[in-house]
Design an enzyme around this catalytic site. Sequence first.
Site, mmCIF file in Angstrom:
data_model
loop_
_atom_site.group_PDB
_atom_site.id
_atom_site.type_symbol
_atom_site.label_atom_id
_atom_site.label_comp_id
_atom_site.label_asym_id
_atom_site.label_seq_id
_atom_site.Cartn_x
_atom_site.Cartn_y
_atom_site.Cartn_z
ATOM 1 N N LEU A 140 0.806 -1.330 -0.043
ATOM 2 C CA LEU A 140 -0.174 0.066 0.091
ATOM 3 C C LEU A 140 0.852 1.109 -0.127
ATOM 4 C CD1 LEU A 140 -2.583 -0.988 2.748
ATOM 5 C CD2 LEU A 140 -2.997 -1.204 0.212
ATOM 6 N N ASP A 141 0.553 2.476 -0.574
ATOM 7 C CA ASP A 141 1.377 3.506 -0.681
ATOM 8 C C ASP A 141 1.269 4.035 0.829
ATOM 9 O OD1 ASP A 141 1.248 3.272 -3.311
ATOM 10 O OD2 ASP A 141 -0.552 4.835 -3.739
ATOM 11 N N LYS A 142 2.400 4.840 1.055
ATOM 12 C CA LYS A 142 2.639 5.197 2.236
ATOM 13 C C LYS A 142 1.391 5.914 3.200
ATOM 14 C CE LYS A 142 5.302 9.011 4.796
ATOM 15 N NZ LYS A 142 6.424 10.091 4.520
ATOM 16 N N THR A 144 -1.642 5.297 2.312
ATOM 17 C CA THR A 144 -3.131 4.765 2.119
ATOM 18 C C THR A 144 -3.089 3.860 3.265
ATOM 19 O OG1 THR A 144 -2.806 4.697 -0.231
ATOM 20 C CG2 THR A 144 -4.264 3.210 0.672
ATOM 21 N N ARG A 241 -5.443 5.869 -7.810
ATOM 22 C CA ARG A 241 -5.222 7.284 -7.843
ATOM 23 C C ARG A 241 -5.164 7.580 -9.335
ATOM 24 N NH1 ARG A 241 0.007 7.494 -3.845
ATOM 25 N NH2 ARG A 241 -0.384 9.895 -4.487
#
EC number: 5.4.99.-
Length: 329
Positions: A140-142, A144, A241
């Site tokens: 997961l993105d930082k 998210t 995104r």
Amino acid sequence: MTDASDSIKETQIVPFEMGNKRFDQVAAELFSDYSRSRIQGWIKDGSLTVNGQTKKTKDKLVGGETLLLDAVLQAEERWEAEPVELDVVYQDDDIIVINKPAGLVVHPGAGTPSGTVLNGLLYRFPELASVPRAGIVHRLDKDTTGLMVVARNLPAQTSLSAQLQDRSMGREYLAVCMGIMTGGGVVDAPIDRHPKHRTKMAVAPEGMGRDSVTHYRVEQRFRNHTLVRCKLETGRTHQIRVHLSHIGYPLVGDPLYAGRSRLPKGVSPEVMECLKGFRRQALHAGYLELIHPATQEMMDWEVDLPEDFQQLLEVMQDELELFGSGDDF
């Protein structure tokens, strides 16, 4: 820390849409857990092969080839076990499911060499030192939040990776978008690295990029925003995104894809204050389902929205009840 003799053995099939790209470029995309310089070194020393044969970094691939990485982790690639706080929602002998908070990076990298999910996993589950990438199969993105599954052994990692590849692992996200959607739909648009901004991804021209499919449906319309539920068929970097921005509904707070953040006309002071304070993309991985690697049982988990996300929805709902909709719907 991982032992200097730890080995890596991974296989990737080159997607046809990545054809006509250099070997090192394709490998950097498919083996994204490792640095470009490390991958180039593996190509040169024969640790990374194409259909069982060595190739040069500049050689072009056509798509459909099998890349085999059979290498040994060198000392500079060791990762430290660190006491990073992790919210473990499920664990057994084969898998671990965590609920990741905003601000926590999943894997060490050039900008964040420590203090990541991976470091915390090694501290809490030392046996993960013998599993490639400490058992991490997806990220997961930082900023998210939400659910991630980790494999505790190699057979589990192989099974989970296969489920990601064949799209049988179910992942659903909640997102708050700018603008009012009229309905749900599907974004089927390939994604590739942005041609000018290396930290960004972008929808690629026809015939380029990696296939990427996002299903989305409207959960709640507010006065100037929409809460949507997204289901991934593929798992490309920044996929939701990029896709929602591509169709004109970027995520609230997204620093990369929302452009210059302009507040909607007539926004209430409460929503204005909340939006100004929401300094991350409004994206939460709230639901995960998979086939258990050992028992073959279908399992699923769901976690609540984090507090800042809940507050965002509450002030938008209050605004809607007080002033009515911004559009007729």
